[in-house]
Design a protein around this motif. Structure first.
Motif, PDB file in Angstrom:
ATOM      1  N   CYS A   1     -13.010 -47.262 -21.447  1.00  0.00           N
ATOM      2  CA  CYS A   1     -13.150 -47.740 -20.067  1.00  0.00           C
ATOM      3  C   CYS A   1     -14.351 -47.068 -19.413  1.00  0.00           C
ATOM      4  O   CYS A   1     -14.443 -45.843 -19.387  1.00  0.00           O
ATOM      5  CB  CYS A   1     -11.880 -47.440 -19.270  1.00  0.00           C
ATOM      6  SG  CYS A   1     -11.964 -47.982 -17.556  1.00  0.00           S
ATOM      7  N   ASP A   2     -15.253 -47.891 -18.890  1.00  0.00           N
ATOM      8  CA  ASP A   2     -16.480 -47.409 -18.253  1.00  0.00           C
ATOM      9  C   ASP A   2     -16.346 -47.527 -16.736  1.00  0.00           C
ATOM     10  O   ASP A   2     -16.092 -48.615 -16.215  1.00  0.00           O
ATOM     11  CB  ASP A   2     -17.670 -48.235 -18.773  1.00  0.00           C
ATOM     12  CG  ASP A   2     -18.950 -47.952 -17.992  1.00  0.00           C
ATOM     13  OD1 ASP A   2     -19.100 -46.811 -17.508  1.00  0.00           O
ATOM     14  OD2 ASP A   2     -19.787 -48.868 -17.882  1.00  0.00           O
ATOM     15  N   THR A   3     -16.546 -46.403 -16.031  1.00  0.00           N
ATOM     16  CA  THR A   3     -16.391 -46.431 -14.570  1.00  0.00           C
ATOM     17  C   THR A   3     -17.717 -46.410 -13.810  1.00  0.00           C
ATOM     18  O   THR A   3     -17.737 -46.638 -12.602  1.00  0.00           O
ATOM     19  CB  THR A   3     -15.546 -45.232 -14.077  1.00  0.00           C
ATOM     20  OG1 THR A   3     -16.178 -44.010 -14.491  1.00  0.00           O
ATOM     21  CG2 THR A   3     -14.134 -45.307 -14.632  1.00  0.00           C
ATOM     22  N   ASN A   4     -18.840 -46.114 -14.504  1.00  0.00           N
ATOM     23  CA  ASN A   4     -20.103 -46.003 -13.761  1.00  0.00           C
ATOM     24  C   ASN A   4     -21.107 -47.096 -14.096  1.00  0.00           C
ATOM     25  O   ASN A   4     -22.257 -47.043 -13.657  1.00  0.00           O
ATOM     26  CB  ASN A   4     -20.737 -44.620 -13.955  1.00  0.00           C
ATOM     27  CG  ASN A   4     -21.102 -44.350 -15.408  1.00  0.00           C
ATOM     28  OD1 ASN A   4     -20.939 -45.220 -16.270  1.00  0.00           O
ATOM     29  ND2 ASN A   4     -21.569 -43.137 -15.684  1.00  0.00           N
TER      30      ASN A   4
ATOM     31  N   LYS B   1     -13.727 -40.341 -16.772  1.00  0.00           N
ATOM     32  CA  LYS B   1     -13.088 -40.904 -15.575  1.00  0.00           C
ATOM     33  C   LYS B   1     -12.377 -42.208 -15.912  1.00  0.00           C
ATOM     34  O   LYS B   1     -11.347 -42.533 -15.318  1.00  0.00           O
ATOM     35  CB  LYS B   1     -14.128 -41.112 -14.468  1.00  0.00           C
ATOM     36  CG  LYS B   1     -14.604 -39.803 -13.826  1.00  0.00           C
ATOM     37  CD  LYS B   1     -15.634 -40.034 -12.730  1.00  0.00           C
ATOM     38  CE  LYS B   1     -16.047 -38.703 -12.098  1.00  0.00           C
ATOM     39  NZ  LYS B   1     -17.128 -38.888 -11.095  1.00  0.00           N
ATOM     40  N   GLY B   2     -12.930 -42.942 -16.867  1.00  0.00           N
ATOM     41  CA  GLY B   2     -12.271 -44.160 -17.324  1.00  0.00           C
ATOM     42  C   GLY B   2     -10.932 -43.864 -17.977  1.00  0.00           C
ATOM     43  O   GLY B   2      -9.946 -44.578 -17.759  1.00  0.00           O
ATOM     44  N   ILE B   3     -10.884 -42.809 -18.775  1.00  0.00           N
ATOM     45  CA  ILE B   3      -9.613 -42.413 -19.404  1.00  0.00           C
ATOM     46  C   ILE B   3      -8.610 -41.987 -18.338  1.00  0.00           C
ATOM     47  O   ILE B   3      -7.439 -42.387 -18.370  1.00  0.00           O
ATOM     48  CB  ILE B   3      -9.850 -41.279 -20.422  1.00  0.00           C
ATOM     49  CG1 ILE B   3     -10.769 -41.759 -21.553  1.00  0.00           C
ATOM     50  CG2 ILE B   3      -8.519 -40.783 -20.997  1.00  0.00           C
ATOM     51  CD1 ILE B   3     -11.190 -40.661 -22.523  1.00  0.00           C
ATOM     52  N   ILE B   4      -9.083 -41.193 -17.368  1.00  0.00           N
ATOM     53  CA  ILE B   4      -8.200 -40.754 -16.271  1.00  0.00           C
ATOM     54  C   ILE B   4      -7.615 -41.962 -15.546  1.00  0.00           C
ATOM     55  O   ILE B   4      -6.419 -41.998 -15.225  1.00  0.00           O
ATOM     56  CB  ILE B   4      -8.969 -39.836 -15.291  1.00  0.00           C
ATOM     57  CG1 ILE B   4      -9.363 -38.524 -15.986  1.00  0.00           C
ATOM     58  CG2 ILE B   4      -8.125 -39.542 -14.050  1.00  0.00           C
ATOM     59  CD1 ILE B   4     -10.373 -37.685 -15.208  1.00  0.00           C
ATOM     60  N   SER B   5      -8.450 -42.979 -15.327  1.00  0.00           N
ATOM     61  CA  SER B   5      -7.996 -44.159 -14.583  1.00  0.00           C
ATOM     62  C   SER B   5      -6.937 -44.960 -15.342  1.00  0.00           C
ATOM     63  O   SER B   5      -6.243 -45.783 -14.739  1.00  0.00           O
ATOM     64  CB  SER B   5      -9.190 -45.067 -14.260  1.00  0.00           C
ATOM     65  OG  SER B   5      -9.646 -45.767 -15.421  1.00  0.00           O
TER      66      SER B   5
END
Length: 555
Positions: A20-23, A31-35
């Motif tokens: 998962c890419d958040t930026n 941060k993608g994993i956290i989300s």
């Protein structure tokens, strides 16, 4: 066997570049994993193994580490890592990192110093040999093709060893200073709160010295590295690693072990083994050819069954294996273990049933739980994986046309599992708002999590049911600890086995073909715990299974 905290767990592997890419940079991040931690909790996993996120030039997707104590900016920073550990802990999820210590990157400070002074302290951190008249120390082939010896930068008369990519020089475990560096680093991460490690390529740390040549097995004049490995034992190194690190923290450790010696399983995963568990790689290597991927036949149902049962028998009363259908180094399991043209939701659920119901710790690889399939690559230019590119050349050299070579290698390509996770049917499958680092699987419009999350008959919900059954207090002891007892092994395309304890017996039956077939049960059915088809045909004790039907029965 001593019962340990990890035996009842369900594990999940994340390939961070593709999760998962958040930026919006097209690469997955911390941060993608956290989300997605709440998603992982919803699925039911307890341990999450994250492939390497350390600083790396990415010659081999992070398995070439230039700094073991830092996070690569591609994925975030140490604050993100600390937050991930804290948020995962809130959800009772343990984080497992990759431990890559057979080799490091040629951009690691140790190797740079070795190049500056090969005869100094850091030259002894690696295997560096003088070469005269072009005669290499041995004819071992690198796992990625070509000789495992490469000229040391700045020193044309000296060569260094790399069993993997030339940018991955092997660390010299014979040097106690190297081992101390590794133990210190491992304990630093465990102090941070890691649940444990997946140990990469660990069987390679012991080399057969002095160097020598082995029987040539291809036209390149080189020899498979396993010919050297079978001459040595890692016992002393792995015992010291366990005692100095994992054992001190009661940490979880899972070994990636190939080519282990016969009858050494207790040393690896027994009560006092080097590791908590190790991956059962038997099905992954079944049918492998010394000639290369192009010569590899499709595994049959009977071969799959017999290979699993052999592993189960070996591990009984020894320890726990970790069971996989796929990982970042394999093609998608449903495309590999099911016949072409017969991959559908029913057959995917059947394979999942067999995966979860044999004894051991089940590992799910990202996307497996929604039944992601191989990618229909149409050009070798779409391939990023170095091993696939090497196997493509091997196929061409064997006389295959470029079209035949692509068809041969794309079935086994590691990129099949490395394409981004398909979250939904929006652009780029919901993985990123940018351009993904590796193409999406074109089938993401059809196979994605959003389409399955609220569908009670989906592959995703079936995986949740399997996990819930494993954790059900009424059946947990039998599923986790019970013996695997094969039955009807003389039948074709049928895989059936009991899971037994003194108090309870479960029967798992899978019809591993598209045609129906019947079995006569030896006992009455008390409960149907799981059935991957809507229908249920039982006449007395005569059970008729539809194509790829799998059932879990209490008898």
């Amino acid at each position: 066997m001593k019962k340990k905290w990890w035996h009842e767990k369900v594990a999940y592997q994340i390939y961070p570049k593709s999760f998962c890419d958040t930026n919006g940079d097209g690469v997955g991040d911390l941060k993608g994993i956290i989300s997605k931690l709440d998603y992982l909790k919803e699925l039911g996993v307890d341990l999450v193994w994250i492939s390497p996120i350390y600083c790396s030039p990415m010659a081999d997707q992070g398995y070439d580490i230039s700094d073991y104590y830092n996070i690569d900016p591609l994925f975030g920073n140490m604050d993100d890592m600390d937050l991930l550990l804290a948020e995962a802990k809130k959800r009772n999820i343990g984080i497992v990192m990759d431990l890559v210590v057979n080799h490091c990157s040629d951009e690691h400070e140790w190797f740079k110093k070795a190049c500056e002074d090969p005869d100094g302290k850091y030259g002894k951190y690696f295997y560096i040999e003088d070469v005269k008249d072009g005669k290499l120390p041995s004819n071992i082939r690198s796992y990625f093709g070509g000789s495992c010896w490469e000229p040391l930068p700045g020193h044309p008369d000296k060569y260094y060893l790399h069993l993997f990519h030339k940018k991955q020089p092997d660390l010299n475990w014979e040097n106690p200073e190297v081992r101390e560096e590794i133990f210190t680093m491992v304990n630093w991460w465990l102090e941070k709160g890691l649940a444990g490690f997946r140990i990469d390529a660990i069987i390679n740390i012991k080399k057969s010295l002095p160097w020598k040549d082995y029987p040539v097995d291809r036209d390149d004049g080189l020899s498979y590295v396993g010919n050297m490995l079978k001459e040595v034992s890692c016992h002393d190194f792995l015992t010291e690693l366990r005692d100095r690190t994992f054992a001190k923290y009661d940490a979880f450790s899972v070994g990636e072990v190939f080519d282990e010696h016969e009858d050494t399983l207790p040393e690896f995963i027994g009560d006092d083994g080097y590791f908590s568990t190790m991956f059962d790689m038997s099905t992954a290597i079944c049918g492998a050819s010394e000639k290369g991927w192009y010569d590899r036949p499709h595994i049959t149902a009977n071969e799959y069954r017999d290979t699993i049962f052999t592993s189960q028998e070996k591990a009984w009363n020894v320890g726990f294996l970790s069971n996989i259908i796929e990982n970042h180094d394999q093609p998608r399991g449903v495309s590999h273990y099911l016949p072409e043209g017969e991959v559908n939701d029913t057959s995917k659920k059947m394979l999942a049933t067999l995966h979860f119901m044999v004894r051991g710790i089940p590992f799910i690889y990202q996307g497996q739980e929604i039944g992601m399939e191989n990618v229909d690559f149409t050009s070798i230019e779409q391939i990023d994986d170095v091993m696939t590119l090497d196997e493509y050349q091997v196929a061409l050299q064997a006389g295959l046309s470029s079209k035949e070579a692509l068809e041969a290698v794309k079935k086994m390509s590691r990129d099949n599992a490395r394409v981004p996770f398909s979250w939904d049917d929006t652009e780029h499958a919901g993985f990123t708002t940018g351009e993904p680092w590796l193409m999406n699987n074109p089938d993401y419009k059809k196979i994605n999590l959003a389409a399955q999350r609220n569908d009670e008959h989906s592959v995703y919900q079936y995986y949740r049911s399997l996990i819930q059954l494993r954790k059900n207090p009424e059946y947990k002891d039998t599923i986790v600890w019970g013996k695997t007892v094969p039955v009807w092994t003389d039948r074709t395309n049928l895989m059936a086995f009991y899971r037994q304890t003194d108090e309870q017996t479960l029967l798992v039956i899978a019809n591993y073909q598209k045609e129906s077939q019947s079995v006569t049960l030896k006992e009455d059915v008390k409960n149907v715990l799981l059935n991957n088809c809507m229908e249920w045909e039982l006449d007395g004790r005569e059970l008729c299974l539809k194509g790829y039907q799998a059932v879990v029965l209490e008898v």
